[in-house]
Design a protein around this motif. Structure first.
Motif, short mmCIF file in Angstrom:
data_model
loop_
_atom_site.label_atom_id
_atom_site.label_comp_id
_atom_site.label_asym_id
_atom_site.label_seq_id
_atom_site.Cartn_x
_atom_site.Cartn_y
_atom_site.Cartn_z
N LEU A 108 59.67 31.38 39.06
CA LEU A 108 58.93 30.48 39.95
C LEU A 108 58.12 31.25 40.98
O LEU A 108 57.04 30.82 41.40
N LEU A 109 58.62 32.42 41.37
CA LEU A 109 57.93 33.25 42.35
C LEU A 109 56.63 33.81 41.78
O LEU A 109 55.61 33.93 42.47
N ILE A 110 56.68 34.15 40.49
CA ILE A 110 55.50 34.76 39.86
C ILE A 110 54.40 33.71 39.66
O ILE A 110 53.21 34.01 39.80
N VAL A 111 54.82 32.49 39.34
CA VAL A 111 53.83 31.46 38.98
C VAL A 111 52.73 31.27 40.03
O VAL A 111 51.54 31.32 39.71
N ILE A 117 47.14 31.71 41.88
CA ILE A 117 46.17 32.13 42.90
C ILE A 117 45.13 33.06 42.29
O ILE A 117 43.92 32.90 42.51
N ILE A 118 45.60 34.02 41.48
CA ILE A 118 44.64 34.94 40.85
C ILE A 118 43.67 34.16 39.97
O ILE A 118 42.46 34.40 40.00
N THR A 119 44.19 33.20 39.23
CA THR A 119 43.35 32.41 38.33
C THR A 119 42.27 31.65 39.11
O THR A 119 41.10 31.64 38.74
N PHE A 128 37.11 40.83 33.21
CA PHE A 128 38.04 41.86 32.72
C PHE A 128 38.99 42.29 33.83
O PHE A 128 40.17 42.48 33.62
N TYR A 129 38.42 42.42 35.04
CA TYR A 129 39.25 42.84 36.18
C TYR A 129 40.38 41.83 36.42
O TYR A 129 41.55 42.19 36.50
N PHE A 130 39.99 40.55 36.49
CA PHE A 130 41.00 39.54 36.77
C PHE A 130 41.98 39.37 35.61
O PHE A 130 43.17 39.16 35.82
N ASP A 131 41.44 39.46 34.38
CA ASP A 131 42.33 39.32 33.22
C ASP A 131 43.37 40.44 33.23
O ASP A 131 44.55 40.21 32.97
N GLY A 132 42.90 41.65 33.58
CA GLY A 132 43.81 42.80 33.65
C GLY A 132 44.88 42.55 34.71
O GLY A 132 46.08 42.78 34.49
N LEU A 133 44.42 42.06 35.86
CA LEU A 133 45.35 41.79 36.97
C LEU A 133 46.41 40.77 36.54
O LEU A 133 47.61 40.93 36.83
N LYS A 134 45.95 39.75 35.83
CA LYS A 134 46.88 38.70 35.41
C LYS A 134 47.91 39.25 34.42
O LYS A 134 49.10 38.96 34.51
N THR A 135 47.40 40.07 33.48
CA THR A 135 48.33 40.65 32.51
C THR A 135 49.37 41.51 33.23
O THR A 135 50.56 41.48 32.92
N PHE A 136 48.88 42.27 34.22
CA PHE A 136 49.78 43.14 34.98
C PHE A 136 50.87 42.32 35.68
O PHE A 136 52.06 42.61 35.58
N VAL A 137 50.44 41.24 36.38
CA VAL A 137 51.40 40.39 37.09
C VAL A 137 52.41 39.80 36.11
O VAL A 137 53.62 39.76 36.37
N ARG A 138 51.90 39.40 34.94
CA ARG A 138 52.79 38.81 33.94
C ARG A 138 53.82 39.85 33.48
O ARG A 138 55.00 39.56 33.34
#
Ligand code: ADP
Length: 604
Positions: free
Chosen positions: A177-180, A185-187, A254-264
């Motif tokens: 739940l913390l990650i969601v 927000i990034i999205t 690409f930057y944001f997609d990378g960030l999202k993958t990292f967070v995931r």
């Protein structure tokens, strides 16, 4: 336009398809339950196999039983999922396509009811109107899909996976739940950052296609002036800007997609560490299987949120375009008004009294106009270009209403007439824009959809175009738009003959005709003028001179009126025009030529 209003407005378009929505939602709901099966199966399998290993007495039949059950459950689930996905896509798409069809048809039906002034507004120029409709329909139908099909199940699947995680272990649930929110927000940031650039992209795309169209349309001008390089440079600038913008969009994505993958991934790592720790300390309910279980569920939590960005983008688009679209669809104030008066027969005597008229853009086109137009006579409107001649016809056919003053037809105010009925009784031949995409026959038949082919042929003969049509390889089936300007004009005249109305308005009917065709058409018009009202706007001196009454106009006013001879004697606008026409025809020399060498054309 806000989301609630948008929702309300499109709801009425979705209502006819509510069953499709319901079916799709139920299917999607089942789909989101099924999506969690893998995690559950894996959890149980790992634990069962683990138990077998721990017990040190490997019974192959038990192992085989486990494997068979897993295979059946997983394969069965896949088959079910395949059916559900198919049905879900099919019904969802069916609804979207149908709503899109209804939106397009609704706006077309509505626009056909609007008065001419709607189309003369600056915002409603042809190209702009079309772009607004196209963009509106496509973004609204994706919104329908987002609102009614995608959004709810998306959350459902996420929430369901979260609930399963929580119910298995509250700490793991909390970690997920913390990650969601971070992920969301990034999205949202990504969508916001890209918004302006995406809008630019759209505008560039429109300019590009417009540019290509322009080149194709003006290719003969470009080539004859040798301006290929200039045109190429113009396109190059556009392409460069488009590419730069495109690169920016890609880079940011690409930057944001990378960030999202990292967070995931961070989330996944945290969950692995936490679950592994809980297993090691033998926390109640935590078995080895639960490690895989939570990792898979966590991926079910985040996967739908990735789509949130697309939905967010499309909603933003929809908010922008919906406004323009619904401005067109809901312009009820623009609906053409109509009276109820439908006399049995129209005599065709117009009386224009003290009429002033201003176009919606503010151009005052008519001042204090008085005219009497009688049946059985040819009335000519003459004057320089821009004098207001066509505007008079526009008012007589009720395309526009006067600012002040009255127009009567057979003693009854034009406003009281049923507009449809009135136009049924008026035939117009305009200077341009009168040929539709379609065959010659279809174009002539537009004058009377119930006419027989013989009637169409007859009309073509009266308009002196029959022989030329028959000379074409496909005759009456040839494409009308491929005909020359003069031929198209005669098709329009044939259409008017087919309609056979008691009132006829001719706006430069012979402007693009050669001398011989002009003479033929003049003869046809003379032949049908009996018992009809004919108003003709013409620069052709021969047509003007042959008319019964002339109104000479200048700058929106009637300067003179009367029969051709008395008007000429009067001097003024009319005389100036006739004299100039005579000079341009080089009448002296022409008369001399005919007198010396002709066989009596002038005087027979
Ligand atoms: P004519 O037929 O004598 O050449 P028009 O009646 O077409 O002249 O035009 C009269 C004036 O009204 C001109 O100044 C013209 O620019 C303007 N006008 C014509 N049609 C429109 C329109 N749809 N919207 C705004 N102004 C118009």
């Amino acid at each position: 336009m806000n989301l609630i209003l948008l929702f309300k407005k499109i709801s009425s378009f979705v209502r006819p398809y509510r069953w499709l929505v319901l079916i799709t939602l139920i299917l999607t709901l089942i789909g989101s339950f099924i999506a969690q099966i893998n995690a559950v199966v894996l959890d149980k399998t790992v634990d069962a196999i683990n138990n077998l290993i721990i017990s040190k007495t490997l019974v192959w039949s038990t192992a085989a039983k486990i494997l068979i059950i897993i295979s059946i459950v997983l394969l069965g689930k896949e088959i079910l999922a395949a059916f559900i996905t198919y049905a879900q896509n099919f019904f969802g798409e069916k609804m979207r396509i149908n709503v899109s069809k209804d939106l397009s048809q609704a706006v077309i039906d509505k626009m056909l009811l609007y008065r001419m002034s709607f189309f003369s507004k600056k915002d409603n120029e042809t190209g702009k109107l079309q772009t607004r409709i196209d963009q509106g329909v496509s973004s609204l139908s994706s919104t329908v899909q987002n609102f009614f099909i995608d959004l709810l199940p998306l959350f459902m699947s996420s929430v369901l996976a979260l609930i399963l995680m929580f119910s298995a272990n509250i700490y793991v649930g909390l970690t997920a739940l913390l990650i969601v929110p971070i992920y969301i927000i990034i999205t949202i940031r990504q969508a916001n950052r890209l918004r302006g650039w995406r809008r630019n992209m759209r505008s560039f795309r429109e300019q590009k296609s417009h540019g290509v169209m322009n080149i194709i349309e003006s290719i003969n001008v470009i080539k004859s002036f040798n301006r290929e390089e200039i045109e190429s440079d113009k396109q190059w600038d556009l392409q460069t800007q488009f590419t730069d913008n495109q690169m920016l969009v890609r880079k940011t994505s690409f930057y944001f997609d990378g960030l999202k993958t990292f967070v995931r991934q961070v989330g996944t790592v945290l969950i692995i560490i936490l679950t592994a720790y809980l297993v090691l300390i033998e926390y109640p309910g935590m078995t080895i299987g639960k490690i895989m279980y939570h990792v898979m569920l966590f991926s079910n939590v985040t996967a739908p949120i990735t789509q949130l960005q697309r939905i967010f983008d499309q909603m933003n688009d929809a908010l922008i375009y919906a406004e323009g679209f619904f401005d067109i669809l809901d312009a009820d104030g623009e609906i053409e008004e109509s009276g109820k008066f439908r006399p049995r027969q129209i005599e065709g005597n117009f009386e224009i009294c003290n009429v002033d008229f201003t176009y919606p853009n503010g151009t005052k086109a008519l001042h204090n106009i008085d005219m009497k137009i009688e049946s059985g006579k040819i009335t000519a409107l003459v004057g320089l270009s821009g004098a207001g001649k066509s505007t008079v016809l526009n008012l007589l056919v009720k395309f526009y209403n006067p600012d002040s003053g009255t127009i009567k037809l057979d003693g009854v105010d034009l406003r009281e007439y049923d507009t449809h009925f009135l136009r049924e009784n008026i035939g117009m031949v305009l200077q341009k824009n009168h040929i539709f995409d379609g065959s010659i026959e279809e174009n002539i038949r537009y004058g009377n959809p119930n006419a027989t082919f013989e009637d169409v042929v007859d009309a073509a003969q009266k308009a002196y175009i029959y022989d030329q049509i028959m000379a074409l390889p496909q005759g009456f089936n040839s494409k009308a738009q491929l005909l020359s300007g003069g031929q198209q004009q005669r098709i329009a005249i044939a259409r008017m003959f087919l309609k056979n109305p008691p009132i006829i308005f001719l706006d430069e009917p012979t402007a693009s005709l050669d001398a011989i065709a002009t003479e033929q058409i003049k003869a046809s018009i003379d032949a049908i003028k009996k018992n009809r009202t004919v108003i003709i706007i013409s620069h052709s001196i021969s047509q003007i001179i042959d008319s019964d009454i002339i109104y000479a106009m200048k700058e929106g006013r009637v300067e003179q009126s009367g029969d051709p001879d008395s008007l000429y004697k009067m001097g003024g606008v009319y005389k100036e025009i006739v004299d100039a026409s005579a000079r341009s025809l080089n009448i002296d020399k022409l008369a001399h030529t005919l007198d010396q060498n002709g066989d009596g054309v002038l005087f027979d």
